[in-house]
Design a protein around this motif. Structure first.
Motif, PDB file in Angstrom:
ATOM      1  N   PRO A 173      14.902 -19.789  -3.585  1.00 16.36           N
ATOM      2  CA  PRO A 173      13.520 -19.318  -3.449  1.00 16.36           C
ATOM      3  C   PRO A 173      12.631 -20.370  -2.796  1.00 16.36           C
ATOM      4  O   PRO A 173      12.800 -21.577  -3.032  1.00 16.36           O
ATOM      5  CB  PRO A 173      13.091 -19.063  -4.898  1.00 16.36           C
ATOM      6  N   PRO A 174      11.697 -19.955  -1.951  1.00 20.45           N
ATOM      7  CA  PRO A 174      10.812 -20.911  -1.263  1.00 20.45           C
ATOM      8  C   PRO A 174       9.911 -21.633  -2.252  1.00 20.45           C
ATOM      9  O   PRO A 174       9.509 -21.071  -3.283  1.00 20.45           O
ATOM     10  CB  PRO A 174       9.998 -20.018  -0.320  1.00 20.45           C
ATOM     11  N   PRO A 175       9.564 -22.891  -1.958  1.00 19.21           N
ATOM     12  CA  PRO A 175       8.707 -23.662  -2.861  1.00 19.21           C
ATOM     13  C   PRO A 175       7.246 -23.227  -2.762  1.00 19.21           C
ATOM     14  O   PRO A 175       6.827 -22.602  -1.784  1.00 19.21           O
ATOM     15  CB  PRO A 175       8.888 -25.093  -2.369  1.00 19.21           C
ATOM     16  N   VAL A 176       6.489 -23.562  -3.779  1.00 20.53           N
ATOM     17  CA  VAL A 176       5.044 -23.345  -3.784  1.00 20.53           C
ATOM     18  C   VAL A 176       4.397 -24.634  -3.291  1.00 20.53           C
ATOM     19  O   VAL A 176       4.511 -25.678  -3.934  1.00 20.53           O
ATOM     20  CB  VAL A 176       4.526 -22.986  -5.194  1.00 20.53           C
ATOM     21  N   THR A 177       3.716 -24.573  -2.153  1.00 22.52           N
ATOM     22  CA  THR A 177       3.099 -25.760  -1.557  1.00 22.52           C
ATOM     23  C   THR A 177       1.623 -25.500  -1.278  1.00 22.52           C
ATOM     24  O   THR A 177       1.143 -24.383  -1.419  1.00 22.52           O
ATOM     25  CB  THR A 177       3.798 -26.123  -0.234  1.00 22.52           C
ATOM     26  N   LEU A 178       0.946 -26.538  -0.852  1.00 22.53           N
ATOM     27  CA  LEU A 178      -0.479 -26.428  -0.587  1.00 22.53           C
ATOM     28  C   LEU A 178      -0.772 -25.543   0.626  1.00 22.53           C
ATOM     29  O   LEU A 178      -1.895 -25.076   0.796  1.00 22.53           O
ATOM     30  CB  LEU A 178      -1.059 -27.830  -0.358  1.00 22.53           C
ATOM     31  N   THR A 179       0.220 -25.296   1.453  1.00 22.91           N
ATOM     32  CA  THR A 179       0.002 -24.498   2.657  1.00 22.91           C
ATOM     33  C   THR A 179       0.581 -23.084   2.544  1.00 22.91           C
ATOM     34  O   THR A 179       0.510 -22.327   3.511  1.00 22.91           O
ATOM     35  CB  THR A 179       0.637 -25.182   3.879  1.00 22.91           C
ATOM     36  N   CYS A 180       1.150 -22.734   1.410  1.00 19.73           N
ATOM     37  CA  CYS A 180       1.831 -21.437   1.336  1.00 19.73           C
ATOM     38  C   CYS A 180       0.835 -20.301   1.118  1.00 19.73           C
ATOM     39  O   CYS A 180      -0.206 -20.453   0.470  1.00 19.73           O
ATOM     40  CB  CYS A 180       2.926 -21.440   0.275  1.00 19.73           C
ATOM     41  N   VAL A 181       1.191 -19.162   1.659  1.00 19.73           N
ATOM     42  CA  VAL A 181       0.338 -17.981   1.572  1.00 19.73           C
ATOM     43  C   VAL A 181       0.145 -17.547   0.131  1.00 19.73           C
ATOM     44  O   VAL A 181      -0.938 -17.133  -0.282  1.00 19.73           O
ATOM     45  CB  VAL A 181       0.954 -16.837   2.406  1.00 19.73           C
TER      46      VAL A 181
ATOM     47  N   ARG B  77      -7.530 -18.095 -18.670  1.00 25.32           N
ATOM     48  CA  ARG B  77      -6.561 -19.014 -18.051  1.00 25.32           C
ATOM     49  C   ARG B  77      -5.812 -18.239 -16.970  1.00 25.32           C
ATOM     50  O   ARG B  77      -5.442 -17.089 -17.166  1.00 25.32           O
ATOM     51  CB  ARG B  77      -5.587 -19.574 -19.091  1.00 25.32           C
ATOM     52  N   PHE B  78      -5.594 -18.901 -15.847  1.00 25.83           N
ATOM     53  CA  PHE B  78      -4.970 -18.262 -14.686  1.00 25.83           C
ATOM     54  C   PHE B  78      -3.598 -18.891 -14.445  1.00 25.83           C
ATOM     55  O   PHE B  78      -3.485 -20.123 -14.376  1.00 25.83           O
ATOM     56  CB  PHE B  78      -5.848 -18.438 -13.443  1.00 25.83           C
ATOM     57  N   HIS B  79      -2.580 -18.051 -14.311  1.00 25.64           N
ATOM     58  CA  HIS B  79      -1.212 -18.555 -14.143  1.00 25.64           C
ATOM     59  C   HIS B  79      -0.583 -18.006 -12.873  1.00 25.64           C
ATOM     60  O   HIS B  79      -0.603 -16.786 -12.644  1.00 25.64           O
ATOM     61  CB  HIS B  79      -0.348 -18.157 -15.337  1.00 25.64           C
ATOM     62  N   LEU B  80      -0.048 -18.897 -12.071  1.00 18.80           N
ATOM     63  CA  LEU B  80       0.754 -18.502 -10.911  1.00 18.80           C
ATOM     64  C   LEU B  80       2.215 -18.718 -11.308  1.00 18.80           C
ATOM     65  O   LEU B  80       2.643 -19.846 -11.549  1.00 18.80           O
ATOM     66  CB  LEU B  80       0.403 -19.350  -9.690  1.00 18.80           C
ATOM     67  N   VAL B  81       2.952 -17.621 -11.395  1.00 16.80           N
ATOM     68  CA  VAL B  81       4.354 -17.668 -11.817  1.00 16.80           C
ATOM     69  C   VAL B  81       5.232 -17.505 -10.587  1.00 16.80           C
ATOM     70  O   VAL B  81       5.085 -16.539  -9.836  1.00 16.80           O
ATOM     71  CB  VAL B  81       4.652 -16.549 -12.835  1.00 16.80           C
ATOM     72  N   ALA B  82       6.131 -18.444 -10.374  1.00 19.97           N
ATOM     73  CA  ALA B  82       6.999 -18.403  -9.194  1.00 19.97           C
ATOM     74  C   ALA B  82       8.422 -18.734  -9.590  1.00 19.97           C
ATOM     75  O   ALA B  82       8.663 -19.575 -10.467  1.00 19.97           O
ATOM     76  CB  ALA B  82       6.508 -19.393  -8.139  1.00 19.97           C
ATOM     77  N   VAL B  83       9.362 -18.070  -8.944  1.00 20.86           N
ATOM     78  CA  VAL B  83      10.768 -18.390  -9.200  1.00 20.86           C
ATOM     79  C   VAL B  83      11.192 -19.615  -8.392  1.00 20.86           C
ATOM     80  O   VAL B  83      12.249 -20.191  -8.633  1.00 20.86           O
ATOM     81  CB  VAL B  83      11.684 -17.191  -8.886  1.00 20.86           C
ATOM     82  N   GLY B  84      10.373 -20.002  -7.413  1.00 21.27           N
ATOM     83  CA  GLY B  84      10.648 -21.199  -6.621  1.00 21.27           C
ATOM     84  C   GLY B  84      10.052 -22.441  -7.264  1.00 21.27           C
ATOM     85  O   GLY B  84       9.260 -22.358  -8.212  1.00 21.27           O
ATOM     86  N   PRO B  85      10.377 -23.617  -6.738  1.00 21.36           N
ATOM     87  CA  PRO B  85       9.894 -24.868  -7.318  1.00 21.36           C
ATOM     88  C   PRO B  85       8.559 -25.313  -6.722  1.00 21.36           C
ATOM     89  O   PRO B  85       8.086 -24.759  -5.726  1.00 21.36           O
ATOM     90  CB  PRO B  85      10.988 -25.854  -6.927  1.00 21.36           C
TER      91      PRO B  85
END
Length: 403
Positions: free
Chosen positions: A69-77, A99-107
Motif C-alpha cells: 500500500p502507498p505511504p501517507v506523505t505530506l504531498t499525498c492526495v 477527534r479526527f482520525h485518518l486510517v490507512a493501510v499504508g505506512p
C-alpha cells in the motif's frame, strides 16, 4: 484511496471494497472501544463517526488492495482531501470534543513530519509549519499556471490546501491538535481475524466463527441504516446483544430454526418423486402443499448447516437413520395389515403414514438437538427421504415407483 495527484481510473472492485472496508472497520472500532455508551454511524459526518464518552470520533478511511500500500506523505492526495472533509465539518461539530482520525493501510515514512500525528505527545508545531509551506507551494504553483495559461497542477489537492490556508490560525492549530493518523491498519480481508481477537470471552476455536456471524449481521444493519429502514446510529449494546445470540449457535448441539415461517418462492417445484409418492396414496392438495413447503425448508436448513458447519454432516446423516427407523416401525406394521385389503384401503392406510410425518412424527421422534424447536425439519426430511425412495407411504411404493 488517493495517494498522489492522478486521474487513474480504478477498477470498480477497489471502490466496492473501499466502502465495504468502511462498514467492517466501523464494527471493529465499536468492539475495540469497550465503552458501554459507544455508538457508530456510517457516511454521515465522515466515513465512520463514533460517539464515545461524550466525544465525537471521526474517521476517514484510506483502503488499498495493492500488495504494498502507498505511504501517507505530506504531498499525498489522501491527506489533503481528508483535511477538506474535516474543515467542512468544523461548523457541524464541537471542535473541543472531536477527534479526527485518518486510517490507512499504508505506512507513514519514518522521516515524515506526519509522524507527529501518530503520537499524541509529539509537538505539532514543526508539522504545522511544514503543512503551511506545502499548501502555500501548491497554491503558488497553481497561480503561476494560471498566469502562464497552462493546465493547473495539483487539481486533486487544491481545495484541501486552500481551505487549510483560509482557516483562522487559532482554529488551524486547534484542528491539528485533534488529528491522528493510524497507519499500517488491517485490510478488509484481515478484519474478521482482527475482530475475532477481541472476542476474549469465547473459546479460541469459536472466535473466528463468531466474528464472521457478527459481520454478516452488521452488513445488514449498515444497509438498513443507509436505506432508512432503521436508525442511522448503531449502538454497542446492539452488537453485544447480537453476539450473545450468536454464541449458542457455535456449538453443534445448539441449532437454530433459520427457516421457520420462511416460505418458498411462488414458482418453486419440488422433485417429481415427492408428488408421485403422495399421488399413490390419494393425498389431497393440502397434503401436497404442506409436503412441498416443509421439504423446501428442510433442504435449505440442511444446506445452511453443512455450509456453516461442515462437521454437522455426520450428525445429519445419523438423524436421517433415526427417522428411517421410526418410519420403518410404522410402515412395516402397516404392510403386515394390508393383506386382504382393497387398493383403496391400502392407499388410505398409506395416507395415514404420510399424515403421521406431518402431525405426530415431529412430536414423537427425538429432535436433532436439545435446542431444536422447528417441526419443519422432521416433516421436510421425511419428504427428502421419500424423494430418494428411502421411505415411502404406500405399502408397495418401491414396486410401483421402481421405474
Amino acid at each position: 484511496m488517493d495517494v498522489a495527484d492522478s486521474n487513474t481510473v480504478h477498477d470498480a472492485s477497489a471502490a466496492a471494497l473501499g466502502f465495504y472496508y468502511q462498514s467492517q472497520y466501523a464494527l471493529l472500532m465499536l468492539v475495540r472501544l469497550r465503552t458501554d455508551d459507544a455508538a457508530v454511524a456510517i457516511e454521515r459526518l465522515d466515513d465512520v463517526e463514533i460517539e464515545s464518552n461524550g466525544q465525537s470520533l471521526l474517521y476517514q478511511l484510506k483502503h488499498s488492495i495493492q500488495e504494498n500500500p502507498p505511504p501517507v506523505t505530506l504531498t499525498c492526495v489522501a491527506l489533503w482531501k481528508t483535511l477538506k472533509v474535516w474543515i467542512d465539518a468544523i461548523p457541524l461539530v464541537s471542535l473541543a470534543d472531536t477527534r479526527f482520525h485518518l486510517v490507512a493501510v499504508g505506512p507513514v515514512p519514518a522521516d515524515s513530519p506526519l509522524m507527529a500525528l501518530c503520537d499524541e505527545e509529539t509537538d505539532r508545531e514543526p508539522l504545522l509549519r511544514a503543512m503551511l509551506e506545502e499548501a502555500q507551494r501548491v497554491v503558488a504553483e497553481r497561480a503561476d499556471d494560471r498566469v502562464n495559461k497552462v493546465s493547473l497542477r495539483h487539481a486533486a489537492r487544491a481545495k484541501g490546501c486552500e481551505a487549510f490556508l483560509e482557516l483562522e490560525p487559532t482554529i488551524r492549530s486547534s484542528l491539528l491538535k485533534r488529528i491522528f493518523i493510524k497507519p499500517d491498519e488491517v485490510t478488509v480481508g484481515e478484519i474478521p481475524a482482527e475482530l475475532s481477537r477481541h472476542l476474549h470471552l469465547l473459546p479460541k476455536e469459536h472466535r473466528l466463527g463468531a466474528a464472521e456471524s457478527l459481520l454478516a449481521w452488521w452488513d445488514l444493519q449498515v444497509v438498513y441504516t443507509l436505506c432508512g429502514k432503521r436508525n442511522r446510529v448503531v449502538h454497542r449494546s446492539e452488537v453485544e446483544h447480537t453476539l450473545s445470540s450468536i454464541i449458542p449457535q457455535l456449538d453443534e448441539d445448539n441449532l437454530t430454526a433459520d427457516f421457520d415461517l420462511v416460505n418458498h418462492p411462488d414458482d418453486y417445484q419440488a422433485d417429481s418423486m415427492l408428488y408421485r409418492q403422495i399421488a399413490l396414496v390419494g393425498g389431497k392438495p393440502s397434503d401436497t402443499s404442506k409436503a412441498v413447503r416443509e421439504q423446501w425448508r428442510a433442504a435449505h436448513q440442511r444446506s445452511k448447516w453443512i455450509r456453516d458447519k461442515p462437521q454437522l454432516r455426520s450428525k445429519i446423516a445419523k438423524y436421517d437413520d433415526k427417522l428411517k427407523e421410526s418410519w420403518s416401525d410404522i410402515h412395516t406394521r402397516m404392510v403386515e395389515n394390508c393383506e386382504m385389503r382393497s387398493p383403496d384401503e391400502i392407499a388410505s392406510m398409506g395416507l395415514d403414514i404420510l399424515r403421521w410425518t406431518h402431525d405426530l412424527a415431529p412430536k414423537e421422534v427425538e429432535p436433532i438437538s436439545s435446542s431444536w424447536s422447528g417441526h419443519y425439519y422432521v416433516r421436510g426430511t421425511f419428504q427428502l427421504l421419500a424423494i430418494d425412495l428411502t421411505v415411502g407411504w404406500h405399502a408397495q411404493y418401491l414396486t410401483l415407483l421402481k421405474e
